[in-house]
Design a protein around this motif. Sequence first.
Motif, PDB file in Angstrom:
ATOM      1  N   HIS A   6       0.859  -1.181   0.000  1.00 55.49           N
ATOM      2  CA  HIS A   6       0.000   0.000   0.000  1.00 55.49           C
ATOM      3  C   HIS A   6       0.899   1.237   0.000  1.00 55.49           C
ATOM      4  O   HIS A   6       1.782   1.380   0.850  1.00 55.49           O
ATOM      5  N   ARG A   7       0.666   2.143  -0.915  1.00 57.68           N
ATOM      6  CA  ARG A   7       1.560   3.298  -1.076  1.00 57.68           C
ATOM      7  C   ARG A   7       0.985   4.516  -0.361  1.00 57.68           C
ATOM      8  O   ARG A   7      -0.167   4.906  -0.600  1.00 57.68           O
ATOM      9  N   TYR A  41       3.601  -1.482   3.873  1.00 52.92           N
ATOM     10  CA  TYR A  41       3.358  -0.140   3.331  1.00 52.92           C
ATOM     11  C   TYR A  41       4.661   0.429   2.752  1.00 52.92           C
ATOM     12  O   TYR A  41       5.763   0.113   3.213  1.00 52.92           O
ATOM     13  N   GLN A  72      -0.353   8.748  -7.459  1.00 51.19           N
ATOM     14  CA  GLN A  72      -0.070   7.316  -7.403  1.00 51.19           C
ATOM     15  C   GLN A  72      -0.378   6.712  -6.035  1.00 51.19           C
ATOM     16  O   GLN A  72      -0.346   5.488  -5.879  1.00 51.19           O
ATOM     17  N   ASP A  74      -2.145   5.366  -2.594  1.00 51.69           N
ATOM     18  CA  ASP A  74      -3.378   4.767  -2.107  1.00 51.69           C
ATOM     19  C   ASP A  74      -3.942   5.559  -0.931  1.00 51.69           C
ATOM     20  O   ASP A  74      -5.148   5.618  -0.735  1.00 51.69           O
ATOM     21  N   THR A  75      -3.040   6.134  -0.137  1.00 51.90           N
ATOM     22  CA  THR A  75      -3.414   6.986   0.996  1.00 51.90           C
ATOM     23  C   THR A  75      -2.567   8.239   0.969  1.00 51.90           C
ATOM     24  O   THR A  75      -1.357   8.171   0.737  1.00 51.90           O
ATOM     25  N   ALA A 108      -8.455   7.757  -3.570  1.00 57.63           N
ATOM     26  CA  ALA A 108      -7.412   7.645  -2.547  1.00 57.63           C
ATOM     27  C   ALA A 108      -7.990   7.981  -1.174  1.00 57.63           C
ATOM     28  O   ALA A 108      -8.895   8.813  -1.053  1.00 57.63           O
ATOM     29  N   ARG A 109      -7.469   7.342  -0.151  1.00 55.74           N
ATOM     30  CA  ARG A 109      -7.860   7.655   1.221  1.00 55.74           C
ATOM     31  C   ARG A 109      -7.113   8.918   1.648  1.00 55.74           C
ATOM     32  O   ARG A 109      -5.901   9.020   1.479  1.00 55.74           O
ATOM     33  N   GLN A 161     -13.680   7.533   3.540  1.00 55.73           N
ATOM     34  CA  GLN A 161     -12.544   7.883   2.691  1.00 55.73           C
ATOM     35  C   GLN A 161     -11.701   9.006   3.282  1.00 55.73           C
ATOM     36  O   GLN A 161     -10.523   9.163   2.934  1.00 55.73           O
ATOM     37  N   ASP A 182      -6.834  -2.027   7.766  1.00 53.92           N
ATOM     38  CA  ASP A 182      -6.297  -2.681   6.572  1.00 53.92           C
ATOM     39  C   ASP A 182      -5.930  -4.143   6.807  1.00 53.92           C
ATOM     40  O   ASP A 182      -6.123  -4.988   5.932  1.00 53.92           O
TER      41      ASP A 182
END
Length: 332
Positions: A6-7, A41, A72, A74-75, A108-109, A161, A182
């Motif tokens: 997860h990025r 992560y 790019q 995710d969070t 994205a979060r 979110q 997660d």
Amino acid sequence: MALSRHRIAVLALPDVVGLDLGTPGQVFHCARTADGNVPLYRIEVCTPGRAPVRSSAGYQVLPEHGLELLEQADTVIVPGVHGGPPLTDGTVDPTVTAALRDAYRRGARIVSICTGAFVLAAAGLLDGRPATTHWAWADRFRTLHPRVRLDPDVLFVDDGQVLTSAGVAAGIDLCLHLVRTDHGSAVANLAARRCVVPPWRDGGQAQFIQRPVPAVTDSGTGATRDWARRRLHEPLTLRDLAGHANMSVRTFTRRFREETGMSATDWLLQQRTDHARLLLESTDLAVDQVAHRSGFGTTAALRQQLHRRIGVSPSAYRRTFRAPEDDLRAPV
């Protein structure tokens, strides 16, 4: 097959709060597979234009990325800021607003720590939402962003979110909550142990707001909270808790809220929900047994509370977060 990590993009703005900036890197770096070998992560820092920014602690941040990192991620995490337009007039650089909104639109979060909520609010991402920030900045936040449903009494707010946290150490609480969401409690608990912090803190920021120290006429409620945690399977009442603390119900209720920032009833429900989650993750107990051992009594009551607090049924939670067999043998 290699594990897809997860990025996480940490967006540092001028006057970024030093501890807030370092928190995501530390907590998420400690979130690993049960054997401790594989990080879950990937954490990277960016600034507008990849320019150096000075932190509130007096050092410069030399990023490796610009705002393109948000495309790019995710969070996206926005640490608190100690000054500048977000705090003085409720605005943020238009390029930052655009990047945050684009990240939100693609799913994205979006997360803030402390006064990072001012940045999210200035970008229009908190309008109509529940949110929190450091209690000392609550009045200014309400003035600048009246459309946000601010709750300055909690440690963090998870609104799906978009998530926000209170000041400083509450950022750790929120990051651990994200790990727990997660990957489940076992991974979050191990990350907390590696960081040498509690995996979950009781109450909210109300317990840290500056107020006159109450007269020392009664003992605290800490011993009673420990006593209750060992008896979650029993039908504990407010009168039972007050009796253990040798207080009247009225005095106990007042002292409990002063010390934890929440009511005894809400605290007990939170403890039972957390215990039920742990049992669902780490045991093969039937759902009705989990309901009994966590103090809900019936499967229906457990289902109602679990759905209200995290939005899923017990069976769905177990399917999502049940640890592999190797994880069950790992220390927690």
